[in-house]
Scaffold this motif. Sequence first.
Motif, PDB file in Angstrom:
ATOM      1  N   ARG A 142      15.780  -8.445  22.971  1.00  0.00           N
ATOM      2  CA  ARG A 142      15.512  -7.679  24.406  1.00  0.00           C
ATOM      3  C   ARG A 142      17.035  -6.783  24.323  1.00  0.00           C
ATOM      4  N   ASP A 143      16.820  -5.719  25.165  1.00  0.00           N
ATOM      5  CA  ASP A 143      17.799  -4.793  25.748  1.00  0.00           C
ATOM      6  C   ASP A 143      17.679  -4.409  27.114  1.00  0.00           C
ATOM      7  N   ASN A 144      18.323  -5.400  28.026  1.00  0.00           N
ATOM      8  CA  ASN A 144      18.166  -5.366  29.405  1.00  0.00           C
ATOM      9  C   ASN A 144      18.566  -3.924  30.161  1.00  0.00           C
ATOM     10  N   ALA A 145      19.373  -3.302  29.447  1.00  0.00           N
ATOM     11  CA  ALA A 145      19.941  -1.791  29.717  1.00  0.00           C
ATOM     12  C   ALA A 145      18.676  -0.834  29.734  1.00  0.00           C
ATOM     13  N   VAL A 146      17.908  -0.978  28.844  1.00  0.00           N
ATOM     14  CA  VAL A 146      16.594  -0.031  28.978  1.00  0.00           C
ATOM     15  C   VAL A 146      15.192  -0.878  29.132  1.00  0.00           C
ATOM     16  N   ASN A 147      15.351  -2.058  29.513  1.00  0.00           N
ATOM     17  CA  ASN A 147      13.968  -2.559  29.985  1.00  0.00           C
ATOM     18  C   ASN A 147      12.846  -2.916  28.714  1.00  0.00           C
ATOM     19  N   LEU A 148      13.374  -3.269  27.563  1.00  0.00           N
ATOM     20  CA  LEU A 148      12.812  -3.195  26.340  1.00  0.00           C
ATOM     21  C   LEU A 148      12.857  -4.510  25.583  1.00  0.00           C
ATOM     22  N   VAL A 149      11.899  -5.147  25.162  1.00  0.00           N
ATOM     23  CA  VAL A 149      11.666  -6.416  24.321  1.00  0.00           C
ATOM     24  C   VAL A 149      11.144  -5.982  22.905  1.00  0.00           C
ATOM     25  N   TYR A 150      11.752  -6.641  22.023  1.00  0.00           N
ATOM     26  CA  TYR A 150      11.118  -6.241  20.429  1.00  0.00           C
ATOM     27  C   TYR A 150      10.550  -7.378  19.760  1.00  0.00           C
ATOM     28  N   LEU A 151       9.966  -7.087  18.853  1.00  0.00           N
ATOM     29  CA  LEU A 151       9.480  -8.188  18.064  1.00  0.00           C
ATOM     30  C   LEU A 151       9.553  -7.554  16.600  1.00  0.00           C
ATOM     31  N   GLN A 152      10.696  -7.995  15.767  1.00  0.00           N
ATOM     32  CA  GLN A 152      10.800  -7.701  14.457  1.00  0.00           C
ATOM     33  C   GLN A 152      10.039  -8.670  13.558  1.00  0.00           C
ATOM     34  N   MET A 153       9.042  -8.029  12.756  1.00  0.00           N
ATOM     35  CA  MET A 153       8.135  -8.972  12.136  1.00  0.00           C
ATOM     36  C   MET A 153       8.376  -8.381  10.244  1.00  0.00           C
ATOM     37  N   ASN A 154       8.903  -9.453   9.722  1.00  0.00           N
ATOM     38  CA  ASN A 154       9.132  -9.420   8.180  1.00  0.00           C
ATOM     39  C   ASN A 154       8.329 -10.132   7.409  1.00  0.00           C
ATOM     40  N   SER A 155       8.348  -9.889   6.215  1.00  0.00           N
ATOM     41  CA  SER A 155       7.445 -10.709   5.054  1.00  0.00           C
ATOM     42  C   SER A 155       6.001 -11.115   5.849  1.00  0.00           C
ATOM     43  N   LEU A 156       5.336  -9.805   6.204  1.00  0.00           N
ATOM     44  CA  LEU A 156       4.216  -9.973   6.930  1.00  0.00           C
ATOM     45  C   LEU A 156       3.093 -10.774   6.075  1.00  0.00           C
ATOM     46  N   LYS A 157       2.202 -11.444   6.493  1.00  0.00           N
ATOM     47  CA  LYS A 157       1.065 -11.974   5.778  1.00  0.00           C
ATOM     48  C   LYS A 157      -0.304 -11.589   6.264  1.00  0.00           C
ATOM     49  N   PRO A 158      -1.349 -11.504   5.613  1.00  0.00           N
ATOM     50  CA  PRO A 158      -2.592 -11.376   6.246  1.00  0.00           C
ATOM     51  C   PRO A 158      -3.199 -12.071   7.401  1.00  0.00           C
ATOM     52  N   GLU A 159      -2.666 -13.268   7.369  1.00  0.00           N
ATOM     53  CA  GLU A 159      -2.827 -14.166   8.678  1.00  0.00           C
ATOM     54  C   GLU A 159      -2.118 -13.823   9.614  1.00  0.00           C
ATOM     55  N   ASP A 160      -1.419 -12.810   9.643  1.00  0.00           N
ATOM     56  CA  ASP A 160      -0.616 -12.214  11.015  1.00  0.00           C
ATOM     57  C   ASP A 160      -1.164 -11.310  11.720  1.00  0.00           C
ATOM     58  N   THR A 161      -2.503 -10.924  10.959  1.00  0.00           N
ATOM     59  CA  THR A 161      -3.191  -9.700  11.368  1.00  0.00           C
ATOM     60  C   THR A 161      -3.871 -10.253  12.844  1.00  0.00           C
ATOM     61  N   ALA A 162      -3.576  -9.476  13.877  1.00  0.00           N
ATOM     62  CA  ALA A 162      -4.046  -9.718  15.364  1.00  0.00           C
ATOM     63  C   ALA A 162      -3.311  -8.539  16.335  1.00  0.00           C
ATOM     64  N   ALA A 163      -3.888  -8.833  17.364  1.00  0.00           N
ATOM     65  CA  ALA A 163      -3.679  -8.026  18.646  1.00  0.00           C
ATOM     66  C   ALA A 163      -2.333  -8.585  19.078  1.00  0.00           C
ATOM     67  N   TYR A 164      -1.328  -7.886  19.312  1.00  0.00           N
ATOM     68  CA  TYR A 164      -0.162  -8.634  19.636  1.00  0.00           C
ATOM     69  C   TYR A 164      -0.017  -8.057  21.205  1.00  0.00           C
ATOM     70  N   TYR A 165       0.328  -9.179  22.017  1.00  0.00           N
ATOM     71  CA  TYR A 165       0.631  -8.904  23.593  1.00  0.00           C
ATOM     72  C   TYR A 165       1.948  -9.206  24.037  1.00  0.00           C
ATOM     73  N   CYS A 166       2.400  -8.295  24.675  1.00  0.00           N
ATOM     74  CA  CYS A 166       3.824  -8.602  25.212  1.00  0.00           C
ATOM     75  C   CYS A 166       3.564  -9.142  26.534  1.00  0.00           C
ATOM     76  N   ALA A 167       4.471 -10.027  27.253  1.00  0.00           N
ATOM     77  CA  ALA A 167       4.169 -10.745  28.360  1.00  0.00           C
ATOM     78  C   ALA A 167       5.390 -10.871  29.194  1.00  0.00           C
ATOM     79  N   ALA A 168       5.364 -11.203  30.576  1.00  0.00           N
ATOM     80  CA  ALA A 168       6.784 -11.673  31.230  1.00  0.00           C
ATOM     81  C   ALA A 168       6.326 -12.588  32.094  1.00  0.00           C
ATOM     82  N   ALA A 169       7.330 -13.533  32.228  1.00  0.00           N
ATOM     83  CA  ALA A 169       7.214 -14.746  32.959  1.00  0.00           C
ATOM     84  C   ALA A 169       8.302 -15.061  33.850  1.00  0.00           C
ATOM     85  N   PRO A 170       8.262 -15.318  35.126  1.00  0.00           N
ATOM     86  CA  PRO A 170       9.258 -15.336  36.206  1.00  0.00           C
ATOM     87  C   PRO A 170      10.250 -16.644  36.010  1.00  0.00           C
ATOM     88  N   GLY A 171       9.851 -17.682  35.095  1.00  0.00           N
ATOM     89  CA  GLY A 171      10.723 -18.739  34.945  1.00  0.00           C
ATOM     90  C   GLY A 171      12.000 -18.558  33.753  1.00  0.00           C
TER      91      GLY A 171
END
Length: 123
Positions: free
Chosen positions: A72-101
């Motif tokens: 994450r980069d708190n200076a620009v309000n961004l979170v990232y997910l770097q995905m390497n060595s992807l597999k067919p079973e990684d196929t999905a809709a990916y959702y970002c979420a925020a938790a107050p905890g």
Amino acid sequence: QVQLVESGGGLVQAGGSLRLSCAQFGGTFRRYTMGWFRQAPGKEREFVAAISWSGGSTDYSNSVKGRFTISRDNAVNLVYLQMNSLKPEDTAAYYCAAAPGLRATQSVEYAYWGQGTQVTVSS
């Protein structure tokens, strides 16, 4: 009101890489634990990765550990997910979420959700 917008999904061959981004609008970004979840057709939404507000703590599901990296980069309000060595079973809709905890790996702990971005991995 917090809004989350994901980007970076697409079609990639097995073994390839993608980087997902999630921008937060509204709220105070650094106060939230940020997470990524995914949902494949016909399956339950599952936890992928999470990062604490400071970036000092991360959690990963066993299925992605060693292949995916959350950051994450708190200076620009961004979170990232770097995905390497992807597999067919990684196929999905990916959702970002925020938790107050301080730390959250369960979907019920997350208060805000993005609309999702599709990742398709071909064999």
